[in-house]
Design a protein around this motif. Structure first.
Motif, PDB file in Angstrom:
ATOM      1  N   LEU A 215     -77.112 172.005 105.089  1.00 27.31           N
ATOM      2  CA  LEU A 215     -75.981 171.093 105.248  1.00 27.31           C
ATOM      3  C   LEU A 215     -75.785 170.229 104.009  1.00 27.31           C
ATOM      4  O   LEU A 215     -74.644 169.955 103.606  1.00 27.31           O
ATOM      5  CB  LEU A 215     -76.201 170.205 106.478  1.00 27.31           C
ATOM      6  CG  LEU A 215     -76.074 170.913 107.837  1.00 27.31           C
ATOM      7  CD1 LEU A 215     -76.591 170.011 108.949  1.00 27.31           C
ATOM      8  CD2 LEU A 215     -74.633 171.309 108.103  1.00 27.31           C
ATOM      9  N   ARG A 219     -72.445 170.031 101.796  1.00 22.38           N
ATOM     10  CA  ARG A 219     -71.804 168.739 101.528  1.00 22.38           C
ATOM     11  C   ARG A 219     -71.556 168.540 100.034  1.00 22.38           C
ATOM     12  O   ARG A 219     -70.521 168.006  99.629  1.00 22.38           O
ATOM     13  CB  ARG A 219     -72.684 167.620 102.067  1.00 22.38           C
ATOM     14  CG  ARG A 219     -72.099 166.216 101.926  1.00 22.38           C
ATOM     15  CD  ARG A 219     -73.120 165.180 102.353  1.00 22.38           C
ATOM     16  NE  ARG A 219     -74.337 165.287 101.551  1.00 22.38           N
ATOM     17  CZ  ARG A 219     -75.488 164.684 101.863  1.00 22.38           C
ATOM     18  NH1 ARG A 219     -75.584 163.964 102.961  1.00 22.38           N
ATOM     19  NH2 ARG A 219     -76.540 164.816 101.090  1.00 22.38           N
ATOM     20  N   GLU A 227     -65.303 172.392 106.580  1.00 27.31           N
ATOM     21  CA  GLU A 227     -65.100 173.210 107.779  1.00 27.31           C
ATOM     22  C   GLU A 227     -65.092 174.708 107.487  1.00 27.31           C
ATOM     23  O   GLU A 227     -65.262 175.525 108.397  1.00 27.31           O
ATOM     24  CB  GLU A 227     -63.806 172.815 108.492  1.00 27.31           C
ATOM     25  CG  GLU A 227     -62.543 172.955 107.664  1.00 27.31           C
ATOM     26  CD  GLU A 227     -62.212 171.700 106.884  1.00 27.31           C
ATOM     27  OE1 GLU A 227     -61.053 171.570 106.449  1.00 27.31           O
ATOM     28  OE2 GLU A 227     -63.111 170.844 106.714  1.00 27.31           O
ATOM     29  N   LEU A 257     -70.801 164.284 107.082  1.00 25.95           N
ATOM     30  CA  LEU A 257     -71.122 165.268 108.124  1.00 25.95           C
ATOM     31  C   LEU A 257     -70.959 164.751 109.546  1.00 25.95           C
ATOM     32  O   LEU A 257     -71.043 165.529 110.499  1.00 25.95           O
ATOM     33  CB  LEU A 257     -72.569 165.755 107.945  1.00 25.95           C
ATOM     34  CG  LEU A 257     -72.900 166.414 106.600  1.00 25.95           C
ATOM     35  CD1 LEU A 257     -74.407 166.669 106.508  1.00 25.95           C
ATOM     36  CD2 LEU A 257     -72.138 167.718 106.436  1.00 25.95           C
ATOM     37  N   LEU A 260     -69.093 166.546 112.333  1.00 29.75           N
ATOM     38  CA  LEU A 260     -69.495 167.917 112.624  1.00 29.75           C
ATOM     39  C   LEU A 260     -70.047 168.003 114.048  1.00 29.75           C
ATOM     40  O   LEU A 260     -70.975 167.274 114.403  1.00 29.75           O
ATOM     41  CB  LEU A 260     -70.571 168.352 111.625  1.00 29.75           C
ATOM     42  CG  LEU A 260     -71.004 169.809 111.601  1.00 29.75           C
ATOM     43  CD1 LEU A 260     -69.847 170.715 111.223  1.00 29.75           C
ATOM     44  CD2 LEU A 260     -72.163 169.987 110.616  1.00 29.75           C
TER      45      LEU A 260
END
Length: 303
Positions: A215, A219, A227, A257, A260
């Protein structure tokens, strides 16, 4: 024990407690969150035509419990049950089971950071039953995959692919899903289930640390919108290096994040665990093995 269990993961501390037990000359561990109680050995009533590793049934109080002969399942020792033998009464996957062990050594509070991934050369593949290795003074304690053990002995307690098939024709989706799951068996089944459900872009990581590192990379990569790199995270709770609650906390407190969607998919979800997940910001929490509910939740959160 239950009171301590209510403290550990409340704010995503990345800690756990394990019950250490002995079988023969080997030492193993089970997450305290899966343990209801520990009782002395008692005789069981054998059930005809049952699995060879089912020792029988017994009724210590008001509940009839199936006893699993863990030494026999592990092929480790023919040592007879004696005064030190115990049943570890566990509850997960909505099932209560008693696991016979030769001795209960103690309870240890540790950080998931100190639980190592099993060596792939020894514990790789779907047949591996170790989810972590804990180094104790002068010995190693192997944390076992009790979900796999239970499914091996009683397949109907595991994920049923028929739940997905019954959902009928599915629309193909390439929205990317990231999974954090340490069980080789469950990883394989999850991948098959999501593919059957039409989700074709799935990335697998074996613990929360690996998922978080992925992640972070998503990022930092500004070439594509977030997305298009990840649309949803599915995480187990108990995993080496970083547990699912800590992963959820990191995601939901991150400026980029935080939006999410995160689904916690775990055999440990009870009322206490559900409250902790809500406090950490999980978008949904589903108890294994309810794969149909998991697919429906994914549909709702990202389609």
């Amino acid at each position: 024990m239950n009171n301590d269990k209510g403290i550990l993961l409340e704010s995503g501390t990345n800690e756990l407690e394990i019950v250490e037990f002995r079988i023969g000359e080997n030492f193993f561990g089970i997450n305290v969150a899966k343990v209801r109680e520990i009782i002395p050995f008692m005789k069981t009533i054998r059930i005809p035509n049952s699995h060879p590793c089912i020792k029988g049934i017994f009724k210590p109080r008001d509940l009839v419990i199936t006893a699993v002969d863990l030494p026999k399942y592990l092929n480790l020792s023919d040592e007879d049950a004696d005064a030190g033998a115990r049943y570890i009464i566990s509850h997960f996957n909505k099932t209560t089971v008693g696991f016979l062990v030769h001795e209960v050594v103690g309870i240890h509070r540790i950080s998931w950071e100190n639980v190592e991934k099993p060596d792939e050369t020894i514990f790789s593949g779907q047949e591996g039953i170790a989810t972590g290795i804990v180094k104790m003074p002068e010995k190693l304690v192997v944390v076992l995959d009790f979900e796999k053990i239970l499914v091996d002995i009683s397949p109907n307690t595991g994920i049923q692919m028929s739940e997905v098939s019954k959902m009928g024709p599915r629309v193909r989706s390439e929205k990317p899903i990231l999974i954090a799951e340490d069980s080789k068996m469950l990883t394989h089944i999850l991948l098959e289930a999501l593919t059957t459900a039409g989700y074709t872009s799935v990335t697998i990581t074996s613990n929360g640390k690996e998922a978080w590192e992925a992640l972070e990379a998503y990022r930092e990569n500004e070439k594509l919108p977030l997305e298009e790199k990840v649309a949803l995270v599915i995480t187990d709770i108990e995993m080496p290096q970083m547990d699912g609650h800590s992963l959820t906390k990191k995601i939901k407190t991150d400026k980029v994040l935080s939006k999410l969607p995160v689904i916690i998919f775990s055999s440990l979800i009870d009322e206490q665990m559900h409250q902790k997940g809500v406090a950490l910001g999980a978008d949904d929490q589903i108890t294994k093995p309810e794969i149909g509910r998991l697919v429906s939740s994914i549909d709702r959160l990202i389609l």
